[in-house]
Design a protein around this motif. Structure first.
Motif, mmCIF file in Angstrom:
data_model
loop_
_atom_site.group_PDB
_atom_site.id
_atom_site.type_symbol
_atom_site.label_atom_id
_atom_site.label_comp_id
_atom_site.label_asym_id
_atom_site.label_seq_id
_atom_site.Cartn_x
_atom_site.Cartn_y
_atom_site.Cartn_z
ATOM 1 N N ASP A 1 -0.436 11.517 -5.174
ATOM 2 C CA ASP A 1 -1.707 11.596 -4.466
ATOM 3 C C ASP A 1 -2.868 11.221 -5.386
ATOM 4 O O ASP A 1 -3.971 11.722 -5.242
ATOM 5 N N ASP A 2 -2.606 10.332 -6.322
ATOM 6 C CA ASP A 2 -3.644 9.896 -7.252
ATOM 7 C C ASP A 2 -4.451 8.760 -6.628
ATOM 8 O O ASP A 2 -4.098 8.213 -5.581
ATOM 9 N N VAL A 3 -5.532 8.384 -7.305
ATOM 10 C CA VAL A 3 -6.457 7.394 -6.739
ATOM 11 C C VAL A 3 -5.792 6.032 -6.564
ATOM 12 O O VAL A 3 -6.087 5.316 -5.587
ATOM 13 N N ILE A 4 -4.884 5.658 -7.458
ATOM 14 C CA ILE A 4 -4.225 4.359 -7.334
ATOM 15 C C ILE A 4 -3.306 4.333 -6.120
ATOM 16 O O ILE A 4 -3.316 3.385 -5.323
ATOM 17 N N THR A 5 -2.499 5.385 -5.957
ATOM 18 C CA THR A 5 -1.549 5.416 -4.850
ATOM 19 C C THR A 5 -2.255 5.524 -3.503
ATOM 20 O O THR A 5 -1.862 4.870 -2.529
ATOM 21 N N ARG A 6 -3.310 6.323 -3.436
ATOM 22 C CA ARG A 6 -4.072 6.411 -2.182
ATOM 23 C C ARG A 6 -4.659 5.054 -1.811
ATOM 24 O O ARG A 6 -4.663 4.658 -0.632
ATOM 25 N N TRP A 7 -5.141 4.335 -2.809
ATOM 26 C CA TRP A 7 -5.704 2.996 -2.591
ATOM 27 C C TRP A 7 -4.631 2.046 -2.066
ATOM 28 O O TRP A 7 -4.868 1.299 -1.099
ATOM 29 N N GLN A 8 -3.449 2.070 -2.658
ATOM 30 C CA GLN A 8 -2.376 1.188 -2.203
ATOM 31 C C GLN A 8 -1.920 1.543 -0.793
ATOM 32 O O GLN A 8 -1.648 0.653 0.027
ATOM 33 N N ARG A 9 -1.813 2.828 -0.503
ATOM 34 C CA ARG A 9 -1.423 3.220 0.854
ATOM 35 C C ARG A 9 -2.439 2.732 1.882
ATOM 36 O O ARG A 9 -2.070 2.229 2.953
ATOM 37 N N ALA A 10 -3.706 2.877 1.563
ATOM 38 C CA ALA A 10 -4.751 2.418 2.489
ATOM 39 C C ALA A 10 -4.687 0.908 2.686
ATOM 40 O O ALA A 10 -4.867 0.408 3.806
ATOM 41 N N ASN A 11 -4.406 0.175 1.619
ATOM 42 C CA ASN A 11 -4.307 -1.279 1.720
ATOM 43 C C ASN A 11 -3.108 -1.695 2.567
ATOM 44 O O ASN A 11 -3.189 -2.660 3.348
ATOM 45 N N GLU A 12 -1.996 -0.993 2.422
ATOM 46 C CA GLU A 12 -0.836 -1.292 3.260
ATOM 47 C C GLU A 12 -1.152 -1.057 4.731
ATOM 48 O O GLU A 12 -0.812 -1.870 5.598
ATOM 49 N N GLU A 13 -1.794 0.066 5.022
ATOM 50 C CA GLU A 13 -2.135 0.387 6.402
ATOM 51 C C GLU A 13 -3.090 -0.651 6.986
ATOM 52 O O GLU A 13 -2.958 -1.056 8.145
ATOM 53 N N LEU A 14 -4.019 -1.097 6.170
ATOM 54 C CA LEU A 14 -4.964 -2.133 6.592
ATOM 55 C C LEU A 14 -4.221 -3.401 6.995
ATOM 56 O O LEU A 14 -4.499 -3.999 8.042
#
Length: 293
Positions: free
Chosen positions: A106-119
């Motif tokens: 749940d770190d900033v890098i992983t949250r960013w990647q998850r959001a990009n995948e969803e996008l």
């Protein structure tokens, strides 16, 4: 037309080298003069995710795009997806990370990647996600201390990571970019087995013909070392990632490289043999193995 972004980075430059010469390829970089290994027929263009006109020019006529972004917590993916959709791009192949599958991440890098995948999944375009484990090439950060001190400094040096050769990742990317049948799929990519920094240190030493010593860093020492080259939020994300590795979260191996390419993923030893010059001490301006005891 295939567009490659991130073409001067670890994975992008390997993708560029592997794309067949007969394809229509456009390569986008902030500094096109830094692009190497491209076929003579490839088109090189200056482009920036934050410069809408340059992005629109790079995407004109593109059918398939390879998307690499590095600005953690930034909106480069959103800018690219909007521009690609407007340009009529059919498919986007996104470089993500294996950590998105870890519920404990749940770190900033992983949250960013998850959001990009969803996008990307909600973009209306075809998509494929490439989720590599750590790159074997990350060990190049040890090169200076190996050359000068015969020392590797690492945090949690006995924890295992199923790291992947970036060249294998690039070969998978090329298959996905040039073949049908990959739309809507997410590929988790690892090496053939999990390996620790201690094992990597031993293998490097044997290849160089010198004894190397692993020096275990404390979390605070690692924080200081990482802080010299990364923003504070990224440093904390990397430290949390190392904690997950110590707990065994990065040891799982997949055979996805083999399933997509038809050959087994490369070992760390094979990667190190091909990059040994980076770790060898300099003698008369050239790097050669030091065989002294």
């Amino acid at each position: 037309m295939i567009l490659v972004t991130g073409a001067t980075g670890t994975v992008g430059r390997e993708v560029v080298r592997r794309l067949p010469a007969g394809l229509r390829v456009r390569i986008m970089a902030r500094e096109p003069e830094r692009i190497t290994g491209a076929a003579r027929t490839a088109e090189k263009v200056a482009g920036d995710h934050r410069a809408p006109r340059s992005l629109a020019r790079a995407l004109a006529g593109v059918r398939t795009a390879f998307l690499v972004t590095t600005d953690v917590a930034g909106d480069d993916d959103a800018r690219f997806v909007r521009a690609a959709r407007s340009a009529g791009v059919r498919r986007v192949v996104k470089l993500s990370a294996a950590a998105v599958l870890d519920p404990g991440a749940d770190d900033v890098i992983t949250r960013w990647q998850r959001a990009n995948e969803e996008l990307l999944r909600g973009s209306g375009m075809e998509w494929t996600l490439l989720r590599p484990r750590s790159f074997m090439s990350n060990t190049l950060s040890w090169a200076a201390s190996v050359r000068s001190e015969r020392v590797v400094r690492a945090l949690y040096g006995t924890s295992a990571n199923a790291c992947v050769d970036p060249r294998d990742l690039a070969e998978v990317a090329v298959r996905v970019l040039t073949e049908e049948g990959h739309a809507g799929k997410a590929y988790t990519l690892t090496g053939p087995r999990a390996i620790t920094a201690a094992e990597q240190t031993d293998q490097l030493g044997r290849l160089l013909g010198v004894p190397l010593r692993l020096e275990e860093l404390s979390p605070e020492q690692a924080r200081i070392a990482l802080g010299a080259r990364c923003p504070a939020p990224v440093v904390e994300a990397l430290l949390r990632s190392a904690e997950r590795q110590r707990a065994g979260a990065k040891a799982q191996v997949t055979d996805t490289v083999g399933e997509v390419t038809g050959r087994q993923a490369g070992t760390f030893r094979a990667w190190a043999e091909d990059h040994l010059e980076a770790f060898a001490p300099a003698v008369d301006g050239a790097r050669v193995p030091d065989l002294a005891p």
